[in-house]
Write an enzyme that holds these catalytic residues in place. Structure first.
Site, PDB file in Angstrom:
ATOM      1  N   GLU A 156      -2.735  11.740   3.543  1.00  0.00           N
ATOM      2  CA  GLU A 156      -3.453  11.726   4.401  1.00  0.00           C
ATOM      3  C   GLU A 156      -3.897  12.053   5.420  1.00  0.00           C
ATOM      4  O   GLU A 156      -3.196  12.815   5.615  1.00  0.00           O
ATOM      5  CB  GLU A 156      -3.866  10.499   5.430  1.00  0.00           C
ATOM      6  CG  GLU A 156      -3.605   9.278   4.448  1.00  0.00           C
ATOM      7  CD  GLU A 156      -3.734   7.889   5.202  1.00  0.00           C
ATOM      8  OE1 GLU A 156      -4.432   7.034   5.909  1.00  0.00           O
ATOM      9  OE2 GLU A 156      -2.264   7.536   5.062  1.00  0.00           O
TER      10      GLU A 156
ATOM     11  N   GLU B 110       0.695  -1.039   0.257  1.00  0.00           N
ATOM     12  CA  GLU B 110       0.011   0.097   0.216  1.00  0.00           C
ATOM     13  C   GLU B 110       0.986   0.926   0.022  1.00  0.00           C
ATOM     14  O   GLU B 110       1.677   0.883   0.602  1.00  0.00           O
ATOM     15  CB  GLU B 110      -0.304   0.322   1.541  1.00  0.00           C
ATOM     16  CG  GLU B 110      -1.697   1.167   1.086  1.00  0.00           C
ATOM     17  CD  GLU B 110      -2.615   1.069   2.499  1.00  0.00           C
ATOM     18  OE1 GLU B 110      -2.900   0.175   2.997  1.00  0.00           O
ATOM     19  OE2 GLU B 110      -2.499   2.296   2.978  1.00  0.00           O
TER      20      GLU B 110
END
Length: 591
Positions: A474, A469
């Site tokens: 974020e 990932e």
């Protein structure tokens, strides 16, 4: 944004700065002392111990600022120094210009020293072998007796002794030139998909089908491990059958934390009588690249002392040389063009109210992971605004029992919040490239906007985190002055993912305007940028040498989503504005 992970807990931010008062005091004291200490940093070298590093090209993972470059540690001036950024790990390396046999390294640390570090050598500046390792350094002036061969010598710091970075007044390398030239002409990988055998093998919920073959498959996310019931003992071993006699010149081991402190690399013609060609009692673990010389059909790692209470485990055991009966390994993916070319994009220029392009995006409905509170609807919470933006909207539903969609897991409409998630899986993937998006994030407790990537083999059954990932953006709505970029792999995931946090100039608020997040990704690592400014760098070789295998050299797909709640951001509250909107101006991929 980990799809199946515990909450992220990224490491300390990379934007802090050392107080100027401390800097000035340390500098004045250090300059005064270093002229005296330079006399005792290293004893006079004999005829066979020539100072090789002075004035040679030096590079580093980072520099605190332009006043403290890597070259200052090898310039012969004890009053100048290199100083790194304030994160782990960091490194400084010197190019000796030719292969040398290195027998001594002298370090003169400033107050910001390494508690844990390795001295490493390399023939090519990419594959490193540790020749010294410590986790209990006390800094000061150290004269280290080592034994190794290479053109490049590196000090790799993995744990700082202070809150600051790493800093060296002097980095001196002694030895003789004309060392081992490394693998000979025609050397190639001989062990790919060759039969493997081991003392034991693990097969349980913690390590599924961790057979010997996993160490020879060139898949950095699969591994061999000794069995839990009888394999956590010494000795433990694994060997490979090369199919025919071979001349071995290099072995690469990528260890799991369950590694060998003492082990031998051995060769054999019959898998019964073994001859050591490499022996160590201080194996550092992680990635070890060993220059060896031996002949045999079989090559074995024979561990006699473990580094942990657990067994022995290898992600990769690669054998190089000539002869054998090698199978052709897959061709590595090509790096992006220079300069990269635009290969895919969505500008979101549809008319107001139109939906995401079904030829480019798959809508991903359902309940979010990580104990999130939202239900991702089947395209009800996303549309174009007519001004060139995609609007992803999180809503608090007034009457959850009737207006929310049916949850396929429970068979009832019970969701309190709805939002949107979409991905390019099955429609577009890329290996490497510059992946960027221009985004305006929302503000509010419990909101969690993200722009990220998942390994495409997740869609064909490989579980997270073995697929890999790459989180590009974020932000937590409760702290919209901090952003995060992180990667997750089997050896580092969830709260242990490798990442960094960063801020805008003058601690501006990310939710006030659009910003461009990008990841420039190739065979050497990933460089994260914000509005064109580098904010975090991941070096593949560093990760392999300090954390575990790099599993990001295969296709990934792109994901956009706006989560509500979850373990990391926490829940929304009365102050959270609903509907909350994440605006995306574009997503572009260059390769």
């Amino acid at each position: 944004m980990s799809s199946l992970s515990p909450p992220h807990r990224p490491g300390p931010g990379s934007t802090s700065r050392r107080p100027s008062a401390r800097l000035k005091a340390a500098t004045l004291i250090g300059i005064a002392m270093s002229f005296i200490l330079a006399l005792v940093v290293s004893p006079p070298a004999g005829a066979a111990d020539t100072l090789l590093s002075q004035g040679k090209p030096a590079t580093a993972s980072s520099a605190e600022n332009v006043a403290f470059p890597a070259t200052a540690a090898v310039d012969g001036d004890p009053g100048t120094r290199w100083s790194s950024g304030f994160t782990d790990p960091q490194w400084i390396q010197v190019d000796l210009g030719q292969t040398a046999t290195v027998n001594q390294v002298a370090l003169s640390w400033e107050a910001a020293y390494a508690k844990a570090f390795q001295v490493q050598v390399s023939a090519n500046g990419t594959d490193w072998t540790s020749v010294y390792s410590t986790t209990t350094s006390t800094g000061g002036n150290q004269t280290l007796t080592v034994s190794g061969s290479g053109r490049y010598v590196r000090v790799l710091g993995t744990q700082r002794a202070t809150q600051w970075g790493y800093s060296l007044w002097e980095f001196k390398v002694f030895g003789t030139t004309g060392g081992d030239p490394g693998p000979g002409p025609g050397s190639k990988l001989l062990s790919y998909n060759a039969p493997g055998f081991a003392s034991t093998q693990q097969h349980d919920s913690n390590c599924w089908e961790c057979t010997p073959a996993r160490a020879f498959d060139l898949d950095p996310a699969s591994r061999w491990a000794t069995a839990t019931d009888s394999g956590w003992v010494d000795p433990g071993w694994i060997y490979v059958d090369l199919g025919a006699t071979a001349q071995i010149d290099k072995v690469i081991l990528q260890w799991d934390p369950a590694s060998a402190r003492s082990y031998q690399i051995q060769v054999s013609n019959d898998a019964n009588n073994w001859t050591p060609i490499y022996t160590t009692t201080s194996g550092p673990g992680f990635k070890e690249t060993l220059t060896v010389s031996g002949t045999g059909r079989y090559v074995r790692m024979y561990g006699t002392q473990r580094n942990t209470p657990y067994g022995y485990s290898l992600w990769e055991f690669q054998v190089y040389g000539t002869g054998g009966a090698p199978k052709t390994p897959p061709t590595p993916p090509a790096d992006p063009a220079n300069p990269p070319q635009l290969i895919w994009s969505d500008e979101f220029n549809g008319t107001a109210g139109s939906k995401p392009d079904a030829a480019k995006w798959t809508i991903d409905p359902g309940t979010g992971p990580n104990n999130e509170l939202e239900y991702y609807t089947n395209n009800n919470n996303a549309s174009m605004d007519g001004n060139g933006n995609l609007v992803m909207e999180a809503r608090k539903e007034a009457t959850p029992g009737s207006s929310c969609p049916i949850d396929p897991l429970t068979g009832s409409g019970t969701c309190q919040y709805t939002s949107h998630r979409m991905n390019t899986g099955g429609k577009f993937t890329t290996t490497y490239g510059k992946i960027e998006a221009r985004v305006k994030i929302p503000k509010g407790n419990g909101l969690w906007p993200a722009f990220w990537m998942m390994g495409a083999d997740f869609l064909t059954g490989r579980p997270w985190p073995y697929n890999g990932e790459i989180d590009i953006l974020e932000v937590l709505g409760k702290d919209v002055k901090t952003a995060y970029s992180t990667v997750h792999a089997p050896a580092y995931n969830g709260g242990g993912g490798i990442g960094g946090s960063y801020t805008l100039p003058n601690s501006a608020d990310f939710s006030d305007d659009f910003h461009t997040w990008a990841a420039s990704w190739d065979s050497k690592g990933i460089v994260y940028t914000l509005d064109g400014r580098t904010v975090f760098t991941l070096d593949k070789a560093q990760v392999e040498a300090t954390r575990g295998p790099w599993i990001f050299d295969h296709p990934f797909y792109i994901i956009l989503n706006l989560a509500v709640g979850g373990d990391w951001p926490g829940p929304p509250d009365a102050s959270t504005p609903f509907p909350a909107r994440m605006l995306v101006d574009y997503v572009r991929v260059y390769r």
